[in-house]
Scaffold this active site. Structure first.
Site, PDB file in Angstrom:
ATOM      1  N   HIS A 178       0.831  -1.201   0.000  1.00  0.00           N
ATOM      2  CA  HIS A 178       0.000   0.000   0.000  1.00  0.00           C
ATOM      3  C   HIS A 178       0.868   1.253   0.000  1.00  0.00           C
ATOM      4  O   HIS A 178       2.029   1.224   0.428  1.00  0.00           O
ATOM      5  CB  HIS A 178      -0.887   0.047   1.247  1.00  0.00           C
ATOM      6  CG  HIS A 178      -1.710  -1.173   1.483  1.00  0.00           C
ATOM      7  ND1 HIS A 178      -2.841  -1.463   0.755  1.00  0.00           N
ATOM      8  CD2 HIS A 178      -1.566  -2.187   2.384  1.00  0.00           C
ATOM      9  CE1 HIS A 178      -3.370  -2.607   1.189  1.00  0.00           C
ATOM     10  NE2 HIS A 178      -2.612  -3.058   2.166  1.00  0.00           N
ATOM     11  N   HIS A 192      -4.895 -12.732   1.795  1.00  0.00           N
ATOM     12  CA  HIS A 192      -4.416 -13.146   3.119  1.00  0.00           C
ATOM     13  C   HIS A 192      -4.919 -14.529   3.554  1.00  0.00           C
ATOM     14  O   HIS A 192      -5.346 -14.709   4.701  1.00  0.00           O
ATOM     15  CB  HIS A 192      -4.810 -12.111   4.174  1.00  0.00           C
ATOM     16  CG  HIS A 192      -4.405 -10.701   3.835  1.00  0.00           C
ATOM     17  ND1 HIS A 192      -3.159 -10.358   3.348  1.00  0.00           N
ATOM     18  CD2 HIS A 192      -5.114  -9.530   3.889  1.00  0.00           C
ATOM     19  CE1 HIS A 192      -3.112  -9.052   3.137  1.00  0.00           C
ATOM     20  NE2 HIS A 192      -4.280  -8.526   3.438  1.00  0.00           N
ATOM     21  N   ASP A 228       2.284  -6.772   2.431  1.00  0.00           N
ATOM     22  CA  ASP A 228       1.221  -5.996   3.071  1.00  0.00           C
ATOM     23  C   ASP A 228       1.773  -4.739   3.738  1.00  0.00           C
ATOM     24  O   ASP A 228       1.106  -4.133   4.582  1.00  0.00           O
ATOM     25  CB  ASP A 228       0.420  -6.826   4.078  1.00  0.00           C
ATOM     26  CG  ASP A 228      -0.903  -6.180   4.478  1.00  0.00           C
ATOM     27  OD1 ASP A 228      -1.440  -5.398   3.672  1.00  0.00           O
ATOM     28  OD2 ASP A 228      -1.384  -6.439   5.602  1.00  0.00           O
TER      29      ASP A 228
END
Length: 289
Positions: free
Chosen positions: A28, A176, A244
């Site tokens: 991100h 995930h 992540d």
């Protein structure tokens, strides 16, 4: 609204070198808020984690490619992600969050900006399931574009959404490892159904990352290893992995990104499978040149 902790500022150097063109398929960018404000209706506020932080981490870990996933804190304003993809000069692709107002021109603009899919969140603590009418209409619009949809689910959703999953007509990626709970064992119903889905449905993909979400304990999150191994063995051509970074919504032990890479090498020690996981599969799904 809760605030997130920052990521571990001192990632360890991975013990093994990445293959050429390795891709972090789930990361991100956040803000900076003064330039890219967070959504008013967000459920959490992250510390800024701008493009420069992501590039520095990828250079340090050995990733030459990455997929920037739009997170809920920025809502449907994808400009921070699009800016990062553009500054990456071909290094990055993106996954957008959109709503029912998006039209063909809007989707075309996102595609031109490097987006190759959309993400829908079903996780209860982030607001729960979307309007399924919107979900279905958006999937109809992206079907002709060669895009896919990313599904952020709770483990219970894998059980409750069986009919929805069977009806999806574009490639779909479950984030995930479906957020299954390691303490519930390999025979728990959500994981059994996830493995069956990966075995039976050629449109189904899964990210074998998020070990810290699956684990019952603290890093290095070893209890997640059997789940990732099982999924890789079941569908080696439809698995992905990512850091992540910068790890929003972590309420347990903040992972170290170098430690997560080392954990990935432990659950995927075979070089050929690792080539698929890190290079071949993301290159195919995310349309890297």
């Amino acid at each position: 609204m809760k605030s997130c902790l920052p990521p571990d500022p001192n990632p360890t150097k991975p013990q093994h070198a990445m293959p050429a063109l390795a891709c972090d398929a789930h990361c991100h960018v956040f803000g900076p808020a003064e330039r890219f404000p967070y959504a008013d209706d967000r459920s959490y506020t992250p510390p800024d984690a701008p493009f420069e932080h992501l590039v520095a981490l990828h250079d340090f870990l050995g990733f030459q490619r990455g997929v920037i996933v739009q997170a809920s804190c920025h809502g449907t304003d994808n400009t921070a992600m699009i800016d990062a993809i553009g500054r990456g000069n071909g290094r990055y692709r993106g996954i957008a969050i959109v709503d029912d107002h998006i039209d063909g021109n809007g989707l075309d603009a996102l595609h031109e900006g490097g987006v190759r899919g959309v993400r829908f969140n079903f996780v209860k603590h982030l607001g729960g399931a979307p309007d399924m009418g919107v979900f279905n209409r958006v999937l109809e619009r992206i079907e002709t574009m060669g895009w896919h949809v990313v599904l952020h689910l709770d483990a219970t959703d894998i059980v409750e959404l069986q009919d929805v999953l069977k009806s999806i007509c574009v490639p779909f990626v479950i984030d995930h490892m479906g957020r299954v709970r390691a303490q519930d064992g390999l025979e728990q119903e959500p994981f059994r159904l996830l493995v069956q889905l990966m075995r039976d449905n050629p449109l189904a993909w899964v990210k074998v990352c998020g070990a810290e979400r699956v684990s019952a304990g603290k890093r290095p999150f070893e209890d997640a290893i059997p789940y990732a191994q099982t999924l890789i063995e079941t569908a080696p051509d439809r698995v992905l992995w990512g850091t992540d970074f910068p790890h929003p919504n972590i309420s347990k032990d903040m992972p170290n990104d170098g430690g997560l890479v080392d954990l990935m090498f432990r659950f995927c020690p075979n070089e050929g499978l690792r080539q698929k996981l890190l290079v071949d599969n993301p290159a195919r799904l995310y349309d890297f040149g």
